[in-house]
Design a protein around this motif. Structure first.
Motif, mmCIF file in Angstrom:
data_model
loop_
_atom_site.group_PDB
_atom_site.id
_atom_site.type_symbol
_atom_site.label_atom_id
_atom_site.label_comp_id
_atom_site.label_asym_id
_atom_site.label_seq_id
_atom_site.Cartn_x
_atom_site.Cartn_y
_atom_site.Cartn_z
ATOM 1 N N TYR A 39 6.073 16.924 16.336
ATOM 2 C CA TYR A 39 5.946 17.420 14.961
ATOM 3 C C TYR A 39 6.319 16.318 13.970
ATOM 4 N N GLU A 40 7.345 15.517 14.307
ATOM 5 C CA GLU A 40 7.793 14.447 13.402
ATOM 6 C C GLU A 40 6.668 13.424 13.185
ATOM 7 N N PHE A 41 5.964 13.106 14.249
ATOM 8 C CA PHE A 41 4.866 12.146 14.151
ATOM 9 C C PHE A 41 3.758 12.721 13.259
ATOM 10 N N GLU A 42 3.479 14.003 13.447
ATOM 11 C CA GLU A 42 2.449 14.670 12.650
ATOM 12 C C GLU A 42 2.834 14.632 11.153
ATOM 13 N N ALA A 43 4.112 14.896 10.862
ATOM 14 C CA ALA A 43 4.584 14.901 9.469
ATOM 15 C C ALA A 43 4.473 13.493 8.865
ATOM 16 N N TYR A 44 4.783 12.486 9.687
ATOM 17 C CA TYR A 44 4.687 11.096 9.227
ATOM 18 C C TYR A 44 3.240 10.739 8.871
ATOM 19 N N VAL A 45 2.323 11.152 9.721
ATOM 20 C CA VAL A 45 0.904 10.866 9.479
ATOM 21 C C VAL A 45 0.443 11.561 8.186
ATOM 22 N N ARG A 46 0.927 12.768 7.959
ATOM 23 C CA ARG A 46 0.569 13.492 6.725
ATOM 24 C C ARG A 46 1.105 12.761 5.487
ATOM 25 N N ASP A 47 2.333 12.263 5.587
ATOM 26 C CA ASP A 47 2.914 11.541 4.443
ATOM 27 C C ASP A 47 2.169 10.225 4.190
ATOM 28 N N LEU A 48 1.767 9.554 5.272
ATOM 29 C CA LEU A 48 0.977 8.325 5.103
ATOM 30 C C LEU A 48 -0.340 8.641 4.409
ATOM 31 N N GLU A 49 -0.905 9.789 4.748
ATOM 32 C CA GLU A 49 -2.188 10.180 4.158
ATOM 33 C C GLU A 49 -2.042 10.360 2.632
ATOM 34 N N SER A 50 -0.938 10.953 2.201
ATOM 35 C CA SER A 50 -0.703 11.112 0.749
ATOM 36 C C SER A 50 -0.560 9.744 0.090
ATOM 37 N N ALA A 51 0.114 8.815 0.782
ATOM 38 C CA ALA A 51 0.287 7.468 0.227
ATOM 39 C C ALA A 51 -1.068 6.760 0.112
ATOM 40 N N VAL A 52 -1.922 6.945 1.112
ATOM 41 C CA VAL A 52 -3.265 6.345 1.062
ATOM 42 C C VAL A 52 -4.041 6.917 -0.125
ATOM 43 N N ASP A 53 -3.914 8.199 -0.349
ATOM 44 C CA ASP A 53 -4.622 8.812 -1.478
ATOM 45 C C ASP A 53 -4.136 8.245 -2.812
ATOM 46 N N ARG A 54 -2.859 7.918 -2.891
ATOM 47 C CA ARG A 54 -2.339 7.319 -4.135
ATOM 48 C C ARG A 54 -2.838 5.878 -4.304
ATOM 49 N N ALA A 55 -2.886 5.147 -3.179
ATOM 50 C CA ALA A 55 -3.257 3.716 -3.246
ATOM 51 C C ALA A 55 -4.771 3.531 -3.344
ATOM 52 N N GLY A 56 -5.528 4.526 -2.858
ATOM 53 C CA GLY A 56 -6.989 4.416 -2.801
ATOM 54 C C GLY A 56 -7.421 4.140 -1.374
ATOM 55 N N PRO B 56 4.451 -0.523 -3.040
ATOM 56 C CA PRO B 56 5.000 -0.038 -4.310
ATOM 57 C C PRO B 56 6.273 0.769 -4.060
ATOM 58 N N ARG B 57 7.100 0.877 -5.063
ATOM 59 C CA ARG B 57 8.392 1.563 -4.948
ATOM 60 C C ARG B 57 8.243 2.953 -4.307
ATOM 61 N N ALA B 58 7.204 3.687 -4.700
ATOM 62 C CA ALA B 58 7.031 5.075 -4.227
ATOM 63 C C ALA B 58 6.813 5.162 -2.716
ATOM 64 N N ASP B 59 6.352 4.061 -2.092
ATOM 65 C CA ASP B 59 6.052 4.101 -0.650
ATOM 66 C C ASP B 59 7.144 3.462 0.202
ATOM 67 N N GLN B 60 8.158 2.893 -0.434
ATOM 68 C CA GLN B 60 9.148 2.143 0.347
ATOM 69 C C GLN B 60 9.911 3.014 1.347
ATOM 70 N N ALA B 61 10.339 4.200 0.921
ATOM 71 C CA ALA B 61 11.126 5.054 1.832
ATOM 72 C C ALA B 61 10.287 5.443 3.051
ATOM 73 N N LEU B 62 9.047 5.812 2.802
ATOM 74 C CA LEU B 62 8.158 6.223 3.895
ATOM 75 C C LEU B 62 7.919 5.072 4.885
ATOM 76 N N LEU B 63 7.592 3.900 4.350
ATOM 77 C CA LEU B 63 7.310 2.766 5.243
ATOM 78 C C LEU B 63 8.576 2.261 5.936
ATOM 79 N N ALA B 64 9.708 2.347 5.244
ATOM 80 C CA ALA B 64 10.970 1.921 5.871
ATOM 81 C C ALA B 64 11.338 2.876 7.008
ATOM 82 N N SER B 65 11.171 4.182 6.800
ATOM 83 C CA SER B 65 11.507 5.135 7.873
ATOM 84 C C SER B 65 10.532 4.958 9.038
ATOM 85 N N GLY B 66 9.276 4.680 8.709
ATOM 86 C CA GLY B 66 8.281 4.435 9.765
ATOM 87 C C GLY B 66 8.624 3.184 10.566
ATOM 88 N N LEU B 67 9.152 2.194 9.866
ATOM 89 C CA LEU B 67 9.517 0.936 10.524
ATOM 90 C C LEU B 67 10.660 1.157 11.518
#
Ligand code: MP5
Length: 193
Positions: free
Chosen positions: A155-172, A62-73
């Motif tokens: 720390y960057e990896f930890e922050a990324y994992v936290r952001d993924l966790e918020s995305a999972v909570d939105r998606a279910g 979804p649009r809301a997760d694109q920036a996060l997944l693109a930066s992770g990529l």
């Protein structure tokens, strides 16, 4: 159910995914270099497959997760280059085939792409968080592994994992994807050591 609920409800599966003899030996510095090298090549293969998985996940995000997944990529592609440089400097053979535990994991990620977005995103978060916690448990690690463990616990990896966790909570959060990924992480740590 939130992502954090999954970790709390399935503590045994989670502990098995994040603790291993291999990691104990890295922490103590008693792991044989040959075992580390074997694991490193297999993890390279895993990261190469994960990069393709994440690219395809981004395509359906979804649009809301694109920036996060693109930066992770982008970070994952840099990680793959980092693996390649270590593999080259250690004189290892990149043509080494996948061990069964690695092949099963890669096949699972591919199969997930046939399913809905939520389970696939849950698997991505699970594998990243498991990897982070596993390496944190091995930190600071004895030589010659300290530099590797530092690289996998930033720390960057930890922050990324936290952001993924918020995305999972939105998606279910998907319990089945969480448990299957946790089991595959556990098996992966038995590849060597
Ligand atoms: C990761 C990995 C996380 N490299 N290997 C396994 C078996 N599980 C998870 O990878 P990355 O490179 O932090 O995305």
């Amino acid at each position: 159910m939130t992502a954090q609920d999954l970790v709390e409800r399935h503590q045994t599966a989670w502990l098995e995914a994040t603790r291993a003899v291999f990691l104990d030996r890295v922490r103590e510095g008693t792991l044989h270099a040959g075992d580390f090298d074997l694991w490193l090549v297999q993890d390279h293969h895993f990261v190469a497959a994960e990069l393709r998985f994440q690219a395809r996940l981004l395509a359906v995000a979804p649009r809301a997760d694109q920036a996060l997944l693109a930066s992770g990529l982008v970070a994952l592609e840099a990680e793959l280059s980092w693996f390649e440089s270590h593999i080259e400097s250690r004189g290892l053979d990149l043509d080494e085939p996948l061990r069964p535990a690695a092949a099963a994991y890669v096949a699972y990620l591919e199969a997930l792409l046939e399913d809905a977005y939520g389970p696939a995103l849950t698997a991505l978060w699970t594998l990243e968080r498991a990897y982070l916690e596993a390496w944190r448990g091995a930190a600071p690690a004895a030589e010659p592994y300290r530099e590797f463990v530092e690289h996998w616990t930033t720390y960057e990896f930890e922050a990324y994992v936290r952001d993924l966790e918020s995305a999972v909570d939105r998606a279910g959060a998907d319990a089945e994807a969480f448990l299957t990924t946790a089991a595959l992480e556990r098996q992966f740590w038995t590849i060597a050591g």
